[in-house]
Design a protein around this motif. Structure first.
Motif, PDB file in Angstrom:
ATOM      1  N   UNK A 182       0.861  -1.112  -0.304  1.00 42.65           N
ATOM      2  CA  UNK A 182      -0.077   0.208  -0.001  1.00 42.65           C
ATOM      3  C   UNK A 182       1.203   1.345  -0.235  1.00 42.65           C
ATOM      4  N   UNK A 183       1.974   1.438   0.488  1.00 43.35           N
ATOM      5  CA  UNK A 183       2.831   2.441   0.949  1.00 43.35           C
ATOM      6  C   UNK A 183       4.155   2.553  -0.824  1.00 43.35           C
ATOM      7  N   UNK A 184       4.155   1.786  -0.332  1.00 46.46           N
ATOM      8  CA  UNK A 184       4.450   1.998  -2.435  1.00 46.46           C
ATOM      9  C   UNK A 184       4.353   2.036  -2.915  1.00 46.46           C
TER      10      UNK A 184
ATOM     11  N   UNK B  72       3.452   6.021  -2.966  1.00 42.05           N
ATOM     12  CA  UNK B  72       4.847   6.827  -3.090  1.00 42.05           C
ATOM     13  C   UNK B  72       4.874   7.259  -4.670  1.00 42.05           C
ATOM     14  N   UNK B  73       4.601   5.520  -5.403  1.00 40.96           N
ATOM     15  CA  UNK B  73       4.507   5.791  -6.854  1.00 40.96           C
ATOM     16  C   UNK B  73       3.275   6.178  -7.314  1.00 40.96           C
ATOM     17  N   UNK B  74       1.741   5.403  -6.400  1.00 39.56           N
ATOM     18  CA  UNK B  74       0.770   6.086  -6.925  1.00 39.56           C
ATOM     19  C   UNK B  74       0.046   5.786  -7.776  1.00 39.56           C
TER      20      UNK B  74
END
Length: 319
Positions: free
Chosen positions: A153-155, A159-161
């Motif tokens: 979820x974070x990456x 971050x990358x969207x």
């Protein structure tokens, strides 16, 4: 396939389901808090409060509530939601399709990827490819759902969207756009479940296939000049799939448990998310109904697995 074999498995499944229902019924009542607060306002008159509690059956002894719940459950009635004042069946049926999409997609991807990886490792046994796949499989088995879910979820979401960080569908999407939006939202939750399930399929397929490749009928096929690819896929893999069939049924339970955490992390509107919300709202009927539904799904999956294994291996039916 004998009726005795199927009947024994069916009876075992019913006993398991009854045990799950009973444990769930009493376990949710050990949760801290008072469900009466959910359905009755402290400012109500005594008469209205008593009537409301009587309507939900909360004024009766616990064992009487349990007996009433079993009687209603046999009739397909899961009760009324405390919070939404709707039948629990209605509440859960709105969530069930999303959980089915998530779990079945994860299982399909895991099988499609896991079996070929297991075959590749077995046919390259003790080589660097085999070692790499084994390390990956063991690592995947040790992953915790929230850890991999938050990481993805974070990456890929923050971050990358590349992917949405919550939900299952864009609210304004229709037609083909809605289908693409659903798949877009499905990627990260599905991958989270695939990662934690993949190792079991890969390692089981690898070990079983290595053992199968040493059987006499495989050696005979090679002696007859059967191409190596046909020896593996037509003769060895066919029998090596038997334990993998069992793994598929058993791991459905892990998928269901993983779906609860995954749906919570990604705000995915399935049964798992409903369980999380019901705990916070102390909505006992929804919580019980969700557990019963998931337990029934696992029991049915294991029953189908037993029957399928019995069809594939006659020794199981006569043991």
């Amino acid at each position: 396939m004998t009726l005795k074999f199927v009947g024994t498995r069916l009876l075992r499944g019913l006993v398991t389901l009854w045990f799950a229902v009973t444990v769930t019924f009493f376990l949710v009542r050990l949760l801290p808090g008072d469900p009466v607060v959910t359905v009755a306002d402290p400012n109500m008159t005594a008469e209205l409060r008593a009537k409301l509690l009587a309507d939900f059956g909360l004024d009766r002894p616990l064992l009487v509530q349990y007996g009433s719940y079993l009687a209603q459950l046999v009739q397909g009635n899961l009760g009324m939601s405390f919070r939404q004042s709707l039948p629990v069946t209605t509440v859960l049926m709105e969530r069930l399709p999303w959980t089915l999409i998530l779990t079945l997609s994860a299982m399909a991807v895991t099988i499609v990827v896991g079996i070929p990886l297991g075959v590749l490792a077995a046919t390259r046994a003790r080589g660097w490819v085999d070692r790499l796949i084994q390390v990956g499989g063991i690592t995947a088995q040790s992953l915790f759902v929230p850890s991999i879910g938050v990481f993805l979820l974070y990456v890929f979401g923050v971050l990358l969207g590349w992917f949405p960080i919550g939900g299952a569908l864009d609210p304004d999407a229709t037609g083909v756009a809605a289908s693409l939006s659903m798949l877009h939202h499905l990627v990260l939750p599905c991958l989270s479940l695939v990662f934690i399930q993949l190792g079991g399929y890969v390692l089981t397929m690898r070990s079983t296939l290595i053992e199968t490749m040493g059987e006499d009928y495989v050696a005979l096929a090679r002696a007859k000049g059967v191409p190596p690819g046909a020896v593996v896929w037509k003769h060895a893999v066919r029998n090596a799939l038997l334990p993998t069939t069992t793994i598929a049924g058993l791991q459905l339970g892990a998928l269901v448990g993983g779906a609860v955490l995954t749906e919570t992390i990604y705000a995915y509107p399935g049964i798992g998310r409903a369980i999380f919300e019901a705990v916070g709202q102390m909505d006992f009927p929804v919580l019980q109904g969700a557990f019963v539904l998931l337990a029934a799904a696992v029991v049915v999956a294991n029953l189908v697995t037993d029957v399928a294994y019995g069809l594939l291996d006659p020794r199981v039916r006569t043991s």
